[in-house]
Design a protein around this motif. Sequence first.
Motif, PDB file in Angstrom:
ATOM      1  N   LEU A   1     -10.244  13.778 -10.525  1.00 60.67           N
ATOM      2  CA  LEU A   1     -10.685  12.526 -11.145  1.00 60.67           C
ATOM      3  C   LEU A   1     -10.158  11.298 -10.430  1.00 60.67           C
ATOM      4  O   LEU A   1     -10.591  10.195 -10.702  1.00 60.67           O
ATOM      5  CB  LEU A   1     -10.257  12.481 -12.613  1.00 60.67           C
ATOM      6  CG  LEU A   1     -10.832  13.607 -13.489  1.00 60.67           C
ATOM      7  CD1 LEU A   1     -10.251  13.510 -14.887  1.00 60.67           C
ATOM      8  CD2 LEU A   1     -12.335  13.517 -13.524  1.00 60.67           C
ATOM      9  N   GLY A   2      -9.180  11.406  -9.562  1.00 62.90           N
ATOM     10  CA  GLY A   2      -8.548  10.274  -8.933  1.00 62.90           C
ATOM     11  C   GLY A   2      -9.292   9.809  -7.783  1.00 62.90           C
ATOM     12  O   GLY A   2      -9.322   8.834  -7.228  1.00 62.90           O
TER      13      GLY A   2
ATOM     14  N   ALA B   1       0.830  -1.207   0.000  1.00 68.13           N
ATOM     15  CA  ALA B   1       0.000   0.000   0.000  1.00 68.13           C
ATOM     16  C   ALA B   1       0.866   1.259   0.000  1.00 68.13           C
ATOM     17  O   ALA B   1       0.518   2.252  -0.637  1.00 68.13           O
ATOM     18  CB  ALA B   1      -0.942  -0.002   1.195  1.00 68.13           C
ATOM     19  N   LEU B   2       1.992   1.215   0.703  1.00 70.78           N
ATOM     20  CA  LEU B   2       2.880   2.376   0.721  1.00 70.78           C
ATOM     21  C   LEU B   2       3.508   2.622  -0.645  1.00 70.78           C
ATOM     22  O   LEU B   2       3.803   3.762  -1.001  1.00 70.78           O
ATOM     23  CB  LEU B   2       3.987   2.180   1.765  1.00 70.78           C
ATOM     24  CG  LEU B   2       3.541   2.164   3.221  1.00 70.78           C
ATOM     25  CD1 LEU B   2       4.704   1.810   4.129  1.00 70.78           C
ATOM     26  CD2 LEU B   2       2.933   3.503   3.611  1.00 70.78           C
ATOM     27  N   ARG B   3       3.726   1.559  -1.396  1.00 67.96           N
ATOM     28  CA  ARG B   3       4.356   1.670  -2.707  1.00 67.96           C
ATOM     29  C   ARG B   3       3.372   1.999  -3.819  1.00 67.96           C
ATOM     30  O   ARG B   3       3.783   2.363  -4.916  1.00 67.96           O
ATOM     31  CB  ARG B   3       5.080   0.367  -3.036  1.00 67.96           C
ATOM     32  CG  ARG B   3       6.226   0.076  -2.101  1.00 67.96           C
ATOM     33  CD  ARG B   3       6.811  -1.269  -2.333  1.00 67.96           C
ATOM     34  NE  ARG B   3       6.893  -1.544  -3.770  1.00 67.96           N
ATOM     35  CZ  ARG B   3       7.615  -2.472  -4.314  1.00 67.96           C
ATOM     36  NH1 ARG B   3       8.320  -3.267  -3.553  1.00 67.96           N
ATOM     37  NH2 ARG B   3       7.639  -2.662  -5.609  1.00 67.96           N
ATOM     38  N   ALA B   4       2.081   1.835  -3.560  1.00 68.28           N
ATOM     39  CA  ALA B   4       1.062   2.066  -4.593  1.00 68.28           C
ATOM     40  C   ALA B   4       0.982   3.550  -4.920  1.00 68.28           C
ATOM     41  O   ALA B   4       1.097   4.397  -4.025  1.00 68.28           O
ATOM     42  CB  ALA B   4      -0.287   1.560  -4.114  1.00 68.28           C
ATOM     43  N   PRO B   5       0.804   3.870  -6.187  1.00 65.45           N
ATOM     44  CA  PRO B   5       0.668   5.280  -6.542  1.00 65.45           C
ATOM     45  C   PRO B   5      -0.597   5.862  -5.923  1.00 65.45           C
ATOM     46  O   PRO B   5      -1.644   5.216  -5.894  1.00 65.45           O
ATOM     47  CB  PRO B   5       0.579   5.262  -8.074  1.00 65.45           C
ATOM     48  CG  PRO B   5       0.254   3.865  -8.455  1.00 65.45           C
ATOM     49  CD  PRO B   5       0.689   2.979  -7.324  1.00 65.45           C
ATOM     50  N   ARG B   6      -0.458   7.043  -5.412  1.00 66.98           N
ATOM     51  CA  ARG B   6      -1.594   7.729  -4.798  1.00 66.98           C
ATOM     52  C   ARG B   6      -2.305   8.546  -5.865  1.00 66.98           C
ATOM     53  O   ARG B   6      -1.672   9.190  -6.683  1.00 66.98           O
ATOM     54  CB  ARG B   6      -1.112   8.689  -3.691  1.00 66.98           C
ATOM     55  CG  ARG B   6      -0.340   8.010  -2.591  1.00 66.98           C
ATOM     56  CD  ARG B   6      -1.313   7.511  -1.566  1.00 66.98           C
ATOM     57  NE  ARG B   6      -0.540   6.929  -0.469  1.00 66.98           N
ATOM     58  CZ  ARG B   6      -0.913   5.868   0.184  1.00 66.98           C
ATOM     59  NH1 ARG B   6      -2.015   5.286  -0.119  1.00 66.98           N
ATOM     60  NH2 ARG B   6      -0.180   5.386   1.150  1.00 66.98           N
ATOM     61  N   SER B   7      -3.612   8.483  -5.829  1.00 65.13           N
ATOM     62  CA  SER B   7      -4.358   9.297  -6.774  1.00 65.13           C
ATOM     63  C   SER B   7      -4.498  10.701  -6.218  1.00 65.13           C
ATOM     64  O   SER B   7      -4.624  10.899  -5.016  1.00 65.13           O
ATOM     65  CB  SER B   7      -5.720   8.681  -7.050  1.00 65.13           C
ATOM     66  OG  SER B   7      -6.478   8.642  -5.862  1.00 65.13           O
TER      67      SER B   7
END
Length: 144
Positions: free
Chosen positions: A143-144, A133-139
């Motif tokens: 629109l994100g 989760a820490l590595r996932a791109p943040r929207s």
Amino acid sequence: MTRPADSLIIFIARLALAILFLWGGAMKLLSYAGFVGYLHNKGVPYAAYAAPLAAAIELIGGLALVLGVRTRAVAFLLAVYAVVTAVLGHDFWNMTQASLQQDAVVHFWKNIAIAGGFLLLTVTGAGRASVDALRAPRSSGLLG
């Protein structure tokens, strides 16, 4: 996106599965010669190579589960591992003594159930409480 309660449950599931594998991997290393002998007795080919591989899969996989690192891939690998160990280690169909056969049946199906838990993690991922989760791109943005 998972809700916080879902992430907590996924985290608890990861820990429950990881404890089993961390403990199992440690026991394999602590009684290494006995584990190699067990693999030989079960007819596992290349037992001298399979033993350290099994211990590494359990220890590294267990640690990856606790931290939530590459959870989907690790969970799938551990699901396959659980099925392979069920077939090789709990081959009740080859046993003639009723009490041993009954014990092997239980352990076989427990391994299959554990594989099912890993397959669920393969689909759900690690949840918010994880390195994944820490590595996932943040929207960001509207629109994100």
